[in-house]
Structures are given as structure tokens and as C-alpha cells.
Design a protein around this motif. Structure first.
Motif, mmCIF file in Angstrom:
data_model
loop_
_atom_site.group_PDB
_atom_site.id
_atom_site.type_symbol
_atom_site.label_atom_id
_atom_site.label_comp_id
_atom_site.label_asym_id
_atom_site.label_seq_id
_atom_site.Cartn_x
_atom_site.Cartn_y
_atom_site.Cartn_z
ATOM 1 N N ILE A 222 0.844 -1.191 0.000
ATOM 2 C CA ILE A 222 0.000 0.000 0.000
ATOM 3 C C ILE A 222 0.882 1.244 0.000
ATOM 4 O O ILE A 222 1.748 1.408 0.862
ATOM 5 N N ARG A 223 0.666 2.103 -0.975
ATOM 6 C CA ARG A 223 1.386 3.384 -1.001
ATOM 7 C C ARG A 223 0.578 4.481 -0.333
ATOM 8 O O ARG A 223 1.120 5.392 0.287
ATOM 9 N N LYS A 224 -0.749 4.398 -0.496
ATOM 10 C CA LYS A 224 -1.613 5.424 0.086
ATOM 11 C C LYS A 224 -3.001 4.840 0.263
ATOM 12 O O LYS A 224 -3.499 4.133 -0.612
ATOM 13 N N ILE A 225 -3.626 5.127 1.388
ATOM 14 C CA ILE A 225 -4.992 4.670 1.638
ATOM 15 C C ILE A 225 -5.950 5.788 1.219
ATOM 16 O O ILE A 225 -5.888 6.902 1.738
ATOM 17 N N LEU A 226 -6.801 5.498 0.246
ATOM 18 C CA LEU A 226 -7.766 6.488 -0.244
ATOM 19 C C LEU A 226 -9.044 6.457 0.583
ATOM 20 O O LEU A 226 -9.614 7.491 0.896
ATOM 21 N N ASN A 227 -9.523 5.264 0.893
ATOM 22 C CA ASN A 227 -10.609 5.053 1.853
ATOM 23 C C ASN A 227 -10.597 3.572 2.226
ATOM 24 O O ASN A 227 -9.673 2.844 1.845
ATOM 25 N N ASN A 228 -11.590 3.122 2.947
ATOM 26 C CA ASN A 228 -11.585 1.727 3.407
ATOM 27 C C ASN A 228 -11.523 0.716 2.267
ATOM 28 O O ASN A 228 -11.025 -0.410 2.449
ATOM 29 N N ASN A 229 -12.027 1.113 1.092
ATOM 30 C CA ASN A 229 -12.131 0.159 -0.016
ATOM 31 C C ASN A 229 -11.254 0.492 -1.220
ATOM 32 O O ASN A 229 -11.330 -0.183 -2.242
ATOM 33 N N LEU A 230 -10.428 1.509 -1.111
ATOM 34 C CA LEU A 230 -9.558 1.919 -2.201
ATOM 35 C C LEU A 230 -8.169 2.259 -1.669
ATOM 36 O O LEU A 230 -8.036 3.009 -0.697
ATOM 37 N N VAL A 231 -7.141 1.728 -2.335
ATOM 38 C CA VAL A 231 -5.769 2.070 -1.962
ATOM 39 C C VAL A 231 -4.942 2.310 -3.213
ATOM 40 O O VAL A 231 -5.248 1.800 -4.293
ATOM 41 N N LEU A 232 -3.886 3.084 -3.050
ATOM 42 C CA LEU A 232 -2.936 3.331 -4.117
ATOM 43 C C LEU A 232 -1.760 2.381 -3.920
ATOM 44 O O LEU A 232 -1.282 2.194 -2.797
ATOM 45 N N ALA A 233 -1.299 1.763 -5.009
ATOM 46 C CA ALA A 233 -0.203 0.796 -4.899
ATOM 47 C C ALA A 233 0.603 0.814 -6.186
ATOM 48 O O ALA A 233 0.389 1.655 -7.067
ATOM 49 N N ASN A 234 1.564 -0.093 -6.288
ATOM 50 C CA ASN A 234 2.335 -0.289 -7.518
ATOM 51 C C ASN A 234 2.232 -1.748 -7.942
ATOM 52 O O ASN A 234 2.229 -2.650 -7.101
ATOM 53 N N ASP A 235 2.135 -1.961 -9.254
ATOM 54 C CA ASP A 235 2.119 -3.344 -9.723
ATOM 55 C C ASP A 235 3.554 -3.888 -9.802
ATOM 56 O O ASP A 235 4.514 -3.204 -9.411
ATOM 57 N N LYS A 236 3.729 -5.094 -10.309
ATOM 58 C CA LYS A 236 5.046 -5.743 -10.345
ATOM 59 C C LYS A 236 6.029 -5.008 -11.248
ATOM 60 O O LYS A 236 7.244 -5.127 -11.086
ATOM 61 N N GLN A 237 5.504 -4.237 -12.217
ATOM 62 C CA GLN A 237 6.363 -3.483 -13.118
ATOM 63 C C GLN A 237 6.670 -2.086 -12.576
ATOM 64 O O GLN A 237 7.368 -1.304 -13.208
ATOM 65 N N GLY A 238 6.109 -1.777 -11.404
ATOM 66 C CA GLY A 238 6.348 -0.478 -10.789
ATOM 67 C C GLY A 238 5.358 0.591 -11.196
ATOM 68 O O GLY A 238 5.483 1.758 -10.806
ATOM 69 N N ASN A 239 4.341 0.230 -12.005
ATOM 70 C CA ASN A 239 3.330 1.195 -12.433
ATOM 71 C C ASN A 239 2.352 1.492 -11.302
ATOM 72 O O ASN A 239 1.960 0.593 -10.561
ATOM 73 N N GLU A 240 1.961 2.755 -11.207
ATOM 74 C CA GLU A 240 1.006 3.153 -10.175
ATOM 75 C C GLU A 240 -0.382 2.624 -10.512
ATOM 76 O O GLU A 240 -0.847 2.762 -11.645
ATOM 77 N N ILE A 241 -1.020 1.999 -9.546
ATOM 78 C CA ILE A 241 -2.363 1.453 -9.751
ATOM 79 C C ILE A 241 -3.247 1.816 -8.574
ATOM 80 O O ILE A 241 -2.769 2.131 -7.477
ATOM 81 N N ILE A 242 -4.556 1.790 -8.819
ATOM 82 C CA ILE A 242 -5.543 1.984 -7.758
ATOM 83 C C ILE A 242 -6.281 0.671 -7.601
ATOM 84 O O ILE A 242 -6.810 0.116 -8.572
ATOM 85 N N VAL A 243 -6.295 0.167 -6.374
ATOM 86 C CA VAL A 243 -6.849 -1.158 -6.106
ATOM 87 C C VAL A 243 -8.128 -1.019 -5.293
ATOM 88 O O VAL A 243 -8.153 -0.334 -4.269
#
Length: 280
Positions: A3-24
Motif C-alpha cells: 500500500i502506497r496510500k490509503i484512499l478510503n476503506n475500499n480503495l488504496v494506491l499501490a504499484n504493480d510488479k512493473q512499478g506502475n502506479e495502480i488503484i486497487v
């Protein structure tokens, strides 16, 4: 995955295996978590991949501003459609449709409704998408205890049209080229008329041409012939039909495509409308 950043209880900012920024997205994926905690991949429902950092910020803003009930509803429904029909949808529909429904239901609760002036075109040109729109509208009304009109089925259908993966990146150019070719024929044929390009009738005609060109490029022009109605319209609007015959010849000569009677019927009616409402 961290987890790079918590947006809310059901959304977080992260990076995939290639290092790309993703929203999960996932139920409770950010609850009681902190930065750099490992994401429980078993709760992941959807991953959104922004195109760039600017797009990431916009995406985060959209996703956090849309009520979770709408996001969940759209996600479940769109996933069902993907499994039920042979159509490919890109991830943009989860956000665009959720955002649209949020605004639509808000306006409905405020007593504001918007007529879909393209409903007839959508029903005729996008039969599958309109069928999906009707089904989703029924489920939407039941889920959120509203009574949205049939116009909304057309708006929903367009979201499914716009989210379908394109075969090629040059579709926009090709569509514009075909539309311009047809409009050149119309303007030359009616050289004494100044068209009101801001009028509803003109805009509906352009929209019809764009839909026609898009479906022609993807070989999705499957119309049901109505010879009786076609004969009536052809005889009633002879001048407009004369223009359509030139369009027919151009499409046949340049693209080896012969317009169906139904397409000629709708072109004739649209051309009749824009010439009646224009300035001589």
C-alpha cells in the motif's frame, strides 16, 4: 503488493510488479491498514491503471467522490455483461458509468430529468447495447428505489458503446473522414442552403453519421429491412432521397459497401429534417 496510500476503506494506491502506479479496489482493503502494509490479494475486486500521474490524481478524485454503492453496482453489472456477451469493455466504463449514475439519480431526486434526444438513433443503431441499457435500468430502479425514464436506457447504452475496445487506434480519424465525405455530398447537393450547424436536427444527423461510420468500420451493420416504410419515405421525400442515392454510390464505389434500405431510410429522414430547418 504494498500500500502506497490509503484512499478510503475500499480503495488504496499501490504499484504493480512493473512499478506502475495502480488503484486497487476491494471490500475493506484499506481498513485498519497503514502505508507499506502488504495488500491482501484475496480481497481485490478491481485494479485501475492510470495512464500517467495526472490521470492518476483525476482517477483517485473520481473514485473517492463516487458513492461506493454505485461503484459496487456498476462493477457487478458490468462484470456480468462481460461474462454474458461477447463484447470487450475497457475499464473506463466502471468510472464513467458510476459517475453518470451518481449525477443522474441526484438530479432525479431533485426533480430534474433530461430527455435523450438521440434515443431513436440509439435504439436502431445499437440494439444490443440498448437491450443492456433497458436491463440495467430495470435493475437500477429496483436497487436505488427510483423510477428513471426510458431515456436513461439510451444514455447507459452509449456508455457501453464508448467503452468497447477498438480494433485500431485510427478509428477516430476514419470515422471523421467518412462523416466529412458524406457531409460534402449533402452540402454540394444542397448548394443553395446554409445549414444551421448548431441546430438539434443537424447535430442529430452528425451523430447518426458517426454511429453509422463506427459500426461500418467494425462490420456491425445488421439492420432489419422494412420495404413498405422505405417506399413511403422514398416517395414522400424525393429530393432528400436523391441525395442519399449519391451517398449510396460513394459508399459502394469507395468502400464496396451497399447501404441497406433501412440505412437509406434514416439518412433520407435526417436529410429531410436538416433541409427543412435550414436557411435558403
Amino acid at each position: 503488493m504494498k500500500i502506497r496510500k490509503i484512499l478510503n476503506n475500499n480503495l488504496v494506491l499501490a504499484n504493480d510488479k512493473q512499478g506502475n502506479e495502480i488503484i486497487v479496489k476491494g471490500r475493506g482493503i484499506g481498513f485498519n491498514k497503514k502505508r507499506w502494509d502488504t495488500i491482501d490479494e484475496s480481497v481485490i475486486e478491481k485494479i485501475f491503471t492510470p495512464e500517467n500521474s495526472k490521470n492518476s490524481k483525476e482517477l483517485q478524485s473520481y473514485l473517492t467522490s463516487i458513492p461506493e454503492d454505485y461503484l459496487d453496482f456498476v462493477q457487478e453489472y458490468v462484470d456480468d455483461i462481460k461474462n454474458s456477451y461477447d463484447i470487450k469493455l475497457n475499464n473506463s466504463i466502471y468510472i464513467s458509468l458510476s459517475d453518470h449514475l451518481t449525477g443522474t439519480i441526484k438530479r432525479f431526486n431533485e426533480g430534474i430529468s433530461i430527455n435523450n434526444l438521440l434515443l431513436l438513433d440509439i435504439k436502431q443503431l445499437y440494439k444490443l447495447e440498448y437491450k443492456i441499457g433497458l436491463d440495467m435500468l430495470e435493475k437500477l430502479n429496483a436497487k436505488f428505489n427510483v423510477n428513471l425514464p426510458l431515456d436513461e436506457a439510451g444514455f447507459i447504452a452509449l456508455h457501453f458503446v464508448n467503452a468497447q475496445d477498438s480494433e485500431g487506434k485510427n478509428d477516430g480519424f476514419k470515422i471523421s473522414h467518412i462523416v466529412n465525405e458524406i457531409m460534402e455530398i449533402v452540402k454540394r447537393y444542397y448548394d443553395s442552403i446554409v445549414f444551421d450547424e448548431e441546430s438539434l436536427y443537424y447535430q442529430r444527423f452528425i451523430t447518426h453519421l458517426k454511429y453509422f461510420a463506427q459500426r461500418f468500420l467494425h462490420k456491425e451493420l445488421n439492420y432489419k429491412e422494412d420495404t413498405k416504410l422505405f417506399e413511403i419515405i422514398r416517395n414522400q421525400y424525393k429530393e432528400a432521397y436523391g441525395c442519399v442515392k449519391l451517398i449510396y454510390l460513394m459508399m459502394d464505389d469507395k468502400y464496396s459497401y451497399q447501404l441497406t434500405e433501412e440505412e437509406m431510410l434514416y439518412l433520407t429522414m435526417h436529410i429531410q429534417s436538416i433541409t427543412e430547418k435550414s436557411i435558403l
